[in-house]
Design an enzyme around this catalytic site. Structure first.
Site, mmCIF file in Angstrom:
data_model
loop_
_atom_site.group_PDB
_atom_site.id
_atom_site.type_symbol
_atom_site.label_atom_id
_atom_site.label_comp_id
_atom_site.label_asym_id
_atom_site.label_seq_id
_atom_site.Cartn_x
_atom_site.Cartn_y
_atom_site.Cartn_z
ATOM 1 N N GLY A 1 -7.555 18.677 63.311
ATOM 2 C CA GLY A 1 -8.620 17.583 63.258
ATOM 3 C C GLY A 1 -8.392 16.478 64.270
ATOM 4 O O GLY A 1 -7.398 16.583 64.909
ATOM 5 N N SER A 2 -8.668 15.382 63.649
ATOM 6 C CA SER A 2 -8.629 14.063 64.449
ATOM 7 C C SER A 2 -7.239 13.444 64.165
ATOM 8 O O SER A 2 -6.969 13.703 63.003
ATOM 9 C CB SER A 2 -9.712 13.117 64.298
ATOM 10 N N VAL B 1 -7.944 11.493 60.756
ATOM 11 C CA VAL B 1 -7.870 11.866 59.480
ATOM 12 C C VAL B 1 -6.472 12.939 59.305
ATOM 13 O O VAL B 1 -5.918 12.815 58.185
ATOM 14 C CB VAL B 1 -8.928 13.028 59.335
ATOM 15 N N GLY B 2 -5.842 13.153 60.383
ATOM 16 C CA GLY B 2 -4.424 13.731 60.343
ATOM 17 C C GLY B 2 -3.446 12.698 59.490
ATOM 18 O O GLY B 2 -2.763 13.179 58.770
ATOM 19 N N GLU C 1 -2.392 20.009 63.635
ATOM 20 C CA GLU C 1 -2.879 20.150 65.000
ATOM 21 C C GLU C 1 -4.144 19.059 65.513
ATOM 22 O O GLU C 1 -5.145 19.510 65.050
ATOM 23 C CB GLU C 1 -3.569 21.676 64.967
HETATM 24 P P1 NAD Z 1 -12.102 15.386 61.603
HETATM 25 O O1 NAD Z 1 -10.588 15.066 61.636
HETATM 26 O O2 NAD Z 1 -13.225 14.313 61.434
HETATM 27 O O3 NAD Z 1 -12.127 16.440 60.361
HETATM 28 C C1 NAD Z 1 -11.230 17.705 60.281
HETATM 29 C C2 NAD Z 1 -11.352 17.980 58.682
HETATM 30 O O4 NAD Z 1 -10.902 16.928 58.030
HETATM 31 C C3 NAD Z 1 -12.789 18.366 57.992
HETATM 32 O O5 NAD Z 1 -12.732 19.479 57.396
HETATM 33 C C4 NAD Z 1 -13.326 17.080 57.367
HETATM 34 O O6 NAD Z 1 -14.094 17.631 56.330
HETATM 35 C C5 NAD Z 1 -11.775 16.739 57.084
HETATM 36 N N1 NAD Z 1 -12.014 15.091 56.750
HETATM 37 C C6 NAD Z 1 -12.575 14.460 57.413
HETATM 38 N N2 NAD Z 1 -12.257 13.096 57.142
HETATM 39 C C7 NAD Z 1 -11.471 13.044 55.930
HETATM 40 C C8 NAD Z 1 -11.024 12.240 55.159
HETATM 41 N N3 NAD Z 1 -11.174 10.843 55.181
HETATM 42 N N4 NAD Z 1 -10.190 12.703 54.054
HETATM 43 C C9 NAD Z 1 -9.922 14.042 54.214
HETATM 44 N N5 NAD Z 1 -10.413 14.859 54.716
HETATM 45 C C10 NAD Z 1 -11.370 14.349 55.655
HETATM 46 O O7 NAD Z 1 -12.096 16.410 63.079
HETATM 47 P P2 NAD Z 1 -13.319 16.897 63.514
HETATM 48 O O8 NAD Z 1 -14.231 15.816 64.225
HETATM 49 O O9 NAD Z 1 -14.044 17.789 62.768
HETATM 50 O O10 NAD Z 1 -12.850 17.739 64.927
HETATM 51 C C11 NAD Z 1 -12.667 17.197 66.174
HETATM 52 C C12 NAD Z 1 -11.021 16.671 66.404
HETATM 53 O O11 NAD Z 1 -10.344 17.910 66.093
HETATM 54 C C13 NAD Z 1 -10.717 16.052 67.625
HETATM 55 O O12 NAD Z 1 -9.768 15.100 67.752
HETATM 56 C C14 NAD Z 1 -9.934 17.380 68.326
HETATM 57 O O13 NAD Z 1 -9.130 17.106 69.289
HETATM 58 C C15 NAD Z 1 -9.231 18.036 67.152
HETATM 59 N N6 NAD Z 1 -8.961 19.366 67.397
HETATM 60 C C16 NAD Z 1 -7.878 20.020 67.534
HETATM 61 C C17 NAD Z 1 -7.256 21.140 67.778
HETATM 62 C C18 NAD Z 1 -6.018 21.347 67.879
HETATM 63 O O14 NAD Z 1 -5.741 22.904 67.935
HETATM 64 N N7 NAD Z 1 -4.990 20.867 68.194
HETATM 65 C C19 NAD Z 1 -8.449 22.125 67.680
HETATM 66 C C20 NAD Z 1 -9.509 21.530 67.366
HETATM 67 C C21 NAD Z 1 -9.952 20.310 67.345
#
Ligand code: NAD
Length: 562
Positions: free
Chosen positions: A193-194, A197-198, A215
């Site tokens: 994810g982002s 949130v990471g 990731e």
């Molecule tokens: P995101 O971080 O918003 O969400 C990812 C997950 O986290 C979701 O399941 C969501 O429900 C959960 N989440 C969101 N906010 C949260 C919080 N406050 N507390 C706990 N959990 C929470 O990411 P996104 O918008 O779904 O995806 C896009 C991002 O993911 C981009 O930054 C992209 O570059 C990255 N990404 C990375 C890879 C990789 O392999 N490195 C692959 C795909 C996407």
């Protein structure tokens, strides 16, 4: 979208913990059965998976198949094929000062694992890591992105038909459910994810000391040097990598640096390539091969990014917000030339189909430009005919992964690790690297407990047993004795056995880490000892150390079964 209630989340976690404690998940046969179920599920349900991806992201069946469904199935098939070798104990050399001893690295499952997925590849980012988790002998809970309700529902409906919930389960939900999940203890969390949130996930995991792999995303630069490769092929590759999944790809090129002498030709080639793939800008909205953004808000964000870049001096080359339709979640492939460095498209991850093009004079200038950007890129792309120039950028710009003269393909290559660095994350996935991430490598040392190997008790107090001599001797042994390959340890042990120890059987049992049984000890005789030595020597003579080691391992395994 209906969310999983908190009590059910706790119950699933508890059930998986109980199953793992039975050791049922350890045998390779069990793991292969689970992986075979993954293959069966994908084979039987590929239409439902594909339909869900189309509903959530407007993905064509082809794109869904290639970028999500087939890659996940291949992960499972590769794991089935290679599980024996991936999970095999490695026998390694031991420090000479610890002689005789036998060192192993055992590949053990971690336990109960959690996979949290993002929206952009909602099937493969959830199921891919789950394949690695199951291959490594773990149980797994997948929490897909709430932004993709169709994929979430499809997984929730279908997974229970193929897997027991104590093996693999799906938890649906958004922040509250993920927060609940993060309160539990995990043996591995694989988060995609982002960056924002990471940090939340890593912070929450720290409270339970749960290990995490992150990731994440970020800004992946692409450089086209003065000595660029064939123009048309290069343009097609870059436009494909940028437009696939409507630019919502973590490793999509985020911005392009072009050596100034090539700018005109490159812009023209990009435009032509886009038109060949999707038609003229005003027709592209009708083209169903171009995916949609995940949400109306996401589309509005791209529209405002373009407006902001234009007000910062950027010139639209093709596309533009006037062709976008937020309600239809459509934003056209857009190339913008030379926006100012304060533009949002140059300070935030774009994660949509906008590509800023920045001119540069020297390769050194390009590096300085990239290094003014915040964060460590997930990917680095360099298009150049000169290998040394590629290496020059590799040395100067750290990144999670890199590709020379193409884009994205390293993601599809399971023989190399895929993962980030710094702000783009840590840990890696795919193929054996994913298996290793979900595996605990347990270091094991086995040593025969015999007086003959005490070496005069040099390690025990009183340390002045040999006057002032013990310390220097000890230091000398530690510093000077080389690591002893496992096969010499074996041979030495055999030799020691000839001096009156219990013999080959005892050796093999010790070597295998098994306490010898009385009857096993009794069955040892001079002949087996002699044959054992001979086998190892013969193996070394015929096939070198590798063969001798394999024979020693075989002897150990035979005795383990005895
Ligand atoms: P995101 O971080 O918003 O969400 C990812 C997950 O986290 C979701 O399941 C969501 O429900 C959960 N989440 C969101 N906010 C949260 C919080 N406050 N507390 C706990 N959990 C929470 O990411 P996104 O918008 O779904 O995806 C896009 C991002 O993911 C981009 O930054 C992209 O570059 C990255 N990404 C990375 C890879 C990789 O392999 N490195 C692959 C795909 C996407």
């Amino acid at each position: 979208m209906s969310s999983t209630p908190n009590e059910k989340i706790s119950a699933l976690h508890e059930a998986q913990k109980k199953l793992f404690a039975t050791s049922k998940t350890r045998p390779l046969m069990w793991r292969k059965q689970q992986l075979a179920k993954v293959v069966k599920f994908i084979d039987e349900c590929s239409t439902q998976i594909s339909d869900a991806l189309t509903k959530d992201l407007g993905k064509t069946a082809f794109e869904g198949e290639v970028t999500e469904i087939e890659v996940t199935k291949l992960e499972a098939l590769e794991a089935i094929e290679n599980l024996d070798s991936w999970s095999a104990t490695e026998y390694v050399s031991a420090p000479g000062a610890l002689m005789p001893s036998f060192c192993e690295m055992r590949k053990e499952p971690r336990g109960v694992t959690l996979v949290i997925g993002p929206f952009n590849y909602p099937f493969s980012t959830g199921f891919g890591p789950a394949v690695s988790a199951l291959a490594a002998g773990n149980t797994c809970i997948i929490k897909p992105s709430e932004m993709c309700p169709a994929t979430d529902k499809m997984l929730r409906d279908l997974i229970p038909k193929y897997f027991d919930p104590e093996v693999l389960a799906v938890v649906s939900g958004a922040i509250p459910e993920t927060t609940k999940l993060m309160e539990l203890e995990w043996d591995m969390i694989f988060f995609t994810g982002s960056e924002r949130v990471g940090k939340i996930i890593a912070g929450a995991a720290a409270k339970t000391l749960s290990p995490v792999i992150l990731e994440l995303g970020g800004k992946s630069p692409l450089i086209i040097t003065k000595e660029m490769p064939e123009l048309e092929a290069m343009a097609n590759r870059i436009m494909w990598g940028k437009t696939i999944n409507a630019g919502q790809t973590c490793v999509a090129p985020d911005y392009v640096l072009v050596q100034e002498e090539n700018v005109e030709a490159v812009l023209e080639a990009f435009k032509t390539s886009l038109e060949n793939m999707f038609g003229k800008t005003n027709e592209q909205i009708k083209n169903s091969t171009f995916s949609r953004n995940v949400s109306v808000d996401h589309t509005k964000r791209l529209i405002s990014m373009i407006d902001d870049a234009k007000s910062n001096g950027g010139k639209i080359v093709t596309g533009g917000s006037e062709y976008g339709d937020a309600k239809a979640k459509y934003f056209p492939p857009t190339i913008i030339y030379n926006p100012g460095p304060k533009s949002k498209i140059l300070t935030e991850e774009i994660f949509g189909c906008i590509l800023p093009i920045i001119p540069y004079k020297t390769n050194g200038d390009a590096i300085r430009y990239i290094n003014t950007m915040r964060g460590t890129p997930l990917a680095l792309y360099v298009f150049t005919r000169i290998r040394e120039h590629f290496d020059f950028f590799m040395d100067a710009v750290p990144s999670g992964g890199a590709v020379h003269n193409d884009v994205l393909l390293h993601f599809a290559c399971s023989t190399i690790p895929f993962g980030g660095l710094g702000t783009s994350g840590y840990g890696s996935g795919h193929g054996k690297h994913g298996f290793d991430s979900f595996t605990h490598t347990r270091g094991v040392l086995s040593k025969p407990c015999k007086g003959i190997f005490e070496f005069g008790g040099i390690r025990y107090p009183p340390y002045d047993r040999y006057g002032g001599f013990s310390g220097p001797l000890f230091k000398f042994l530690v510093a000077k004795l080389p690591n002893i390959p496992v096969m010499y340890s074996t041979a030495l042990y055999y030799s020691a056995c000839t001096l009156g120890c219990v013999g080959t059987m005892y050796l093999a049992l010790n070597y295998a880490g098994v306490e010898p049984r009385e009857d096993a000890k009794a069955s040892v005789n001079g002949l087996t000892k002699f044959i054992g030595e001979l086998i190892v020597d013969l193996g070394k003579w015929i096939g070198g150390e590798g063969l001798a080691r394999a024979m020693a391992r075989q002897a150990a395994q035979t005795c383990r079964a005895a």
